[in-house]
Structures are given as structure tokens and as C-alpha cells.
Design a protein around this motif. Structure first.
Motif, PDB file in Angstrom:
ATOM      1  N   ARG A 112       0.829  -1.203   0.000  1.00  0.00           N
ATOM      2  CA  ARG A 112       0.000   0.000   0.000  1.00  0.00           C
ATOM      3  C   ARG A 112       0.866   1.257   0.000  1.00  0.00           C
ATOM      4  NH1 ARG A 112      -5.022  -1.085   4.219  1.00  0.00           N
ATOM      5  NH2 ARG A 112      -6.061  -2.662   2.957  1.00  0.00           N
ATOM      6  N   ARG A 113       1.906   1.245   0.809  1.00  0.00           N
ATOM      7  CA  ARG A 113       2.805   2.399   0.895  1.00  0.00           C
ATOM      8  C   ARG A 113       3.438   2.694  -0.469  1.00  0.00           C
ATOM      9  NH1 ARG A 113       5.818   0.693   4.841  1.00  0.00           N
ATOM     10  NH2 ARG A 113       4.585   1.691   6.448  1.00  0.00           N
ATOM     11  N   SER A 114       3.917   1.667  -1.146  1.00  0.00           N
ATOM     12  CA  SER A 114       4.537   1.846  -2.467  1.00  0.00           C
ATOM     13  C   SER A 114       3.549   2.402  -3.481  1.00  0.00           C
ATOM     14  CB  SER A 114       5.084   0.513  -2.980  1.00  0.00           C
ATOM     15  OG  SER A 114       6.150   0.089  -2.179  1.00  0.00           O
ATOM     16  N   ILE A 115       2.331   1.886  -3.456  1.00  0.00           N
ATOM     17  CA  ILE A 115       1.292   2.353  -4.376  1.00  0.00           C
ATOM     18  C   ILE A 115       0.976   3.817  -4.107  1.00  0.00           C
ATOM     19  CG2 ILE A 115      -1.157   2.119  -4.969  1.00  0.00           C
ATOM     20  CD1 ILE A 115      -0.723  -0.966  -4.448  1.00  0.00           C
ATOM     21  N   CYS A 116       0.789   4.171  -2.848  1.00  0.00           N
ATOM     22  CA  CYS A 116       0.454   5.555  -2.496  1.00  0.00           C
ATOM     23  C   CYS A 116       1.576   6.519  -2.873  1.00  0.00           C
ATOM     24  CB  CYS A 116       0.144   5.679  -1.006  1.00  0.00           C
ATOM     25  SG  CYS A 116      -1.420   4.908  -0.533  1.00  0.00           S
ATOM     26  N   GLN A 117       2.808   6.124  -2.628  1.00  0.00           N
ATOM     27  CA  GLN A 117       3.931   7.010  -2.907  1.00  0.00           C
ATOM     28  C   GLN A 117       4.119   7.251  -4.404  1.00  0.00           C
ATOM     29  OE1 GLN A 117       7.082   5.138  -0.675  1.00  0.00           O
ATOM     30  NE2 GLN A 117       6.542   6.252   1.184  1.00  0.00           N
ATOM     31  N   ALA A 118       3.585   6.378  -5.238  1.00  0.00           N
ATOM     32  CA  ALA A 118       3.671   6.557  -6.685  1.00  0.00           C
ATOM     33  C   ALA A 118       2.447   7.284  -7.260  1.00  0.00           C
ATOM     34  CB  ALA A 118       3.818   5.190  -7.360  1.00  0.00           C
ATOM     35  N   CYS A 119       1.474   7.581  -6.418  1.00  0.00           N
ATOM     36  CA  CYS A 119       0.203   8.169  -6.861  1.00  0.00           C
ATOM     37  C   CYS A 119       0.275   9.699  -6.953  1.00  0.00           C
ATOM     38  CB  CYS A 119      -0.902   7.774  -5.881  1.00  0.00           C
ATOM     39  SG  CYS A 119      -2.539   8.386  -6.338  1.00  0.00           S
ATOM     40  N   ASN A 120      -0.436  10.254  -7.906  1.00  0.00           N
ATOM     41  CA  ASN A 120      -0.491  11.706  -8.085  1.00  0.00           C
ATOM     42  C   ASN A 120      -1.181  12.419  -6.921  1.00  0.00           C
ATOM     43  OD1 ASN A 120       0.776  11.557 -10.573  1.00  0.00           O
ATOM     44  ND2 ASN A 120      -1.140  11.452 -11.698  1.00  0.00           N
ATOM     45  N   TYR A 121      -2.008  11.719  -6.171  1.00  0.00           N
ATOM     46  CA  TYR A 121      -2.729  12.331  -5.055  1.00  0.00           C
ATOM     47  C   TYR A 121      -1.938  12.326  -3.747  1.00  0.00           C
ATOM     48  CZ  TYR A 121      -6.923  12.453  -7.923  1.00  0.00           C
ATOM     49  OH  TYR A 121      -7.833  12.718  -8.911  1.00  0.00           O
ATOM     50  N   ARG A 123      -9.858   1.198   2.079  1.00  0.00           N
ATOM     51  CA  ARG A 123      -9.636   1.081   0.647  1.00  0.00           C
ATOM     52  C   ARG A 123      -9.158   2.415   0.086  1.00  0.00           C
ATOM     53  NH1 ARG A 123      -9.519  -3.337   1.924  1.00  0.00           N
ATOM     54  NH2 ARG A 123     -11.015  -4.985   1.593  1.00  0.00           N
ATOM     55  N   CYS A 124      -8.412   2.349  -0.981  1.00  0.00           N
ATOM     56  CA  CYS A 124      -7.981   3.530  -1.707  1.00  0.00           C
ATOM     57  C   CYS A 124      -9.219   4.162  -2.357  1.00  0.00           C
ATOM     58  CB  CYS A 124      -6.970   3.113  -2.774  1.00  0.00           C
ATOM     59  SG  CYS A 124      -6.576   4.399  -3.977  1.00  0.00           S
ATOM     60  N   PRO A 125      -9.339   5.494  -2.302  1.00  0.00           N
ATOM     61  CA  PRO A 125     -10.514   6.143  -2.870  1.00  0.00           C
ATOM     62  C   PRO A 125     -10.623   6.027  -4.400  1.00  0.00           C
ATOM     63  CG  PRO A 125      -8.930   7.800  -2.234  1.00  0.00           C
ATOM     64  CD  PRO A 125      -8.420   6.484  -1.705  1.00  0.00           C
ATOM     65  N   ILE A 126      -9.517   5.676  -5.047  1.00  0.00           N
ATOM     66  CA  ILE A 126      -9.583   5.503  -6.504  1.00  0.00           C
ATOM     67  C   ILE A 126      -9.297   4.054  -6.905  1.00  0.00           C
ATOM     68  CG2 ILE A 126      -9.156   7.925  -7.054  1.00  0.00           C
ATOM     69  CD1 ILE A 126      -6.229   7.225  -7.596  1.00  0.00           C
ATOM     70  N   GLY A 127      -9.411   3.152  -5.940  1.00  0.00           N
ATOM     71  CA  GLY A 127      -9.362   1.715  -6.221  1.00  0.00           C
ATOM     72  C   GLY A 127      -8.001   1.107  -6.483  1.00  0.00           C
ATOM     73  N   LYS A 128      -6.937   1.753  -6.049  1.00  0.00           N
ATOM     74  CA  LYS A 128      -5.601   1.190  -6.291  1.00  0.00           C
ATOM     75  C   LYS A 128      -5.242   0.083  -5.298  1.00  0.00           C
ATOM     76  CE  LYS A 128      -3.541   5.039  -8.739  1.00  0.00           C
ATOM     77  NZ  LYS A 128      -2.314   5.843  -8.912  1.00  0.00           N
ATOM     78  N   TRP A 129      -5.887   0.053  -4.140  1.00  0.00           N
ATOM     79  CA  TRP A 129      -5.705  -1.045  -3.186  1.00  0.00           C
ATOM     80  C   TRP A 129      -6.936  -1.172  -2.313  1.00  0.00           C
ATOM     81  CZ3 TRP A 129      -5.835   1.014   1.724  1.00  0.00           C
ATOM     82  CH2 TRP A 129      -5.301   2.285   1.929  1.00  0.00           C
TER      83      TRP A 129
END
Length: 80
Positions: free
Chosen positions: A40-49, A74-80
Motif C-alpha cells: 500500500r505504501r509503495s502504491i500511495c507514494q507513486a500516486c499523483n494524489y 480502501r484507496c478512494p480511486i481503487g488502487k488497493w
């Protein structure tokens, strides 16, 4: 049309997101396993938001240090 960010949300949106988070914790109070937390951390750190200075999601306004640890969140844009 530009993306709506948390900074543009109304106070009612912020309160709704907070209440939704409490509901998720009530449904599943377990914490996120370490491997899932790292993903989750990796996904969030790569996200524009992701706001790196505040470690905050600018889409939902959540502090990611907390949100990522709630297993049922859950991620608000469905990434996790």
C-alpha cells in the motif's frame, strides 16, 4: 475539468470520510499485515494524489500512516 482534491472538498465530505473510516474499523479491527502495508505504501507514494510532505492522500484527505494500517480501508480511486 480538473480533478477534485481534498483541499477543494467541503467539511461535510471530510466528516463523511471520517465516519466511513470508523465504520471500517468497527467491521474489521485487525491491523494490516506488514507485506500488505508495504505494498500500500509503495502504491500511495507513486500516486499523483500523495502529498509527500504530509503523508496524506489529497483525494480523500486521509493521513496515510493511519489509513494504510486499517486492514478494511480502501484507496478512494481503487488502487488497493
Amino acid at each position: 475539468m480538473s480533478k477534485k482534491t481534498h483541499s477543494q472538498d467541503s467539511n461535510s465530505d471530510i466528516v463523511k470520510n471520517l465516519l466511513d473510516s470508523f465504520k471500517l474499523v468497527a467491521q474489521d479491527p485487525r491491523s494490516t499485515p506488514e507485506d500488505m502495508l508495504n505494498a500500500r505504501r509503495s502504491i500511495c507514494q507513486a500516486c499523483n494524489y500523495w502529498n509527500s510532505q504530509r503523508n496524506k492522500c489529497m483525494k480523500c484527505g486521509c493521513l496515510l500512516a493511519v489509513k494504510m494500517r486499517v486492514r478494511a480501508s480502501r484507496c478512494p480511486i481503487g488502487k488497493w
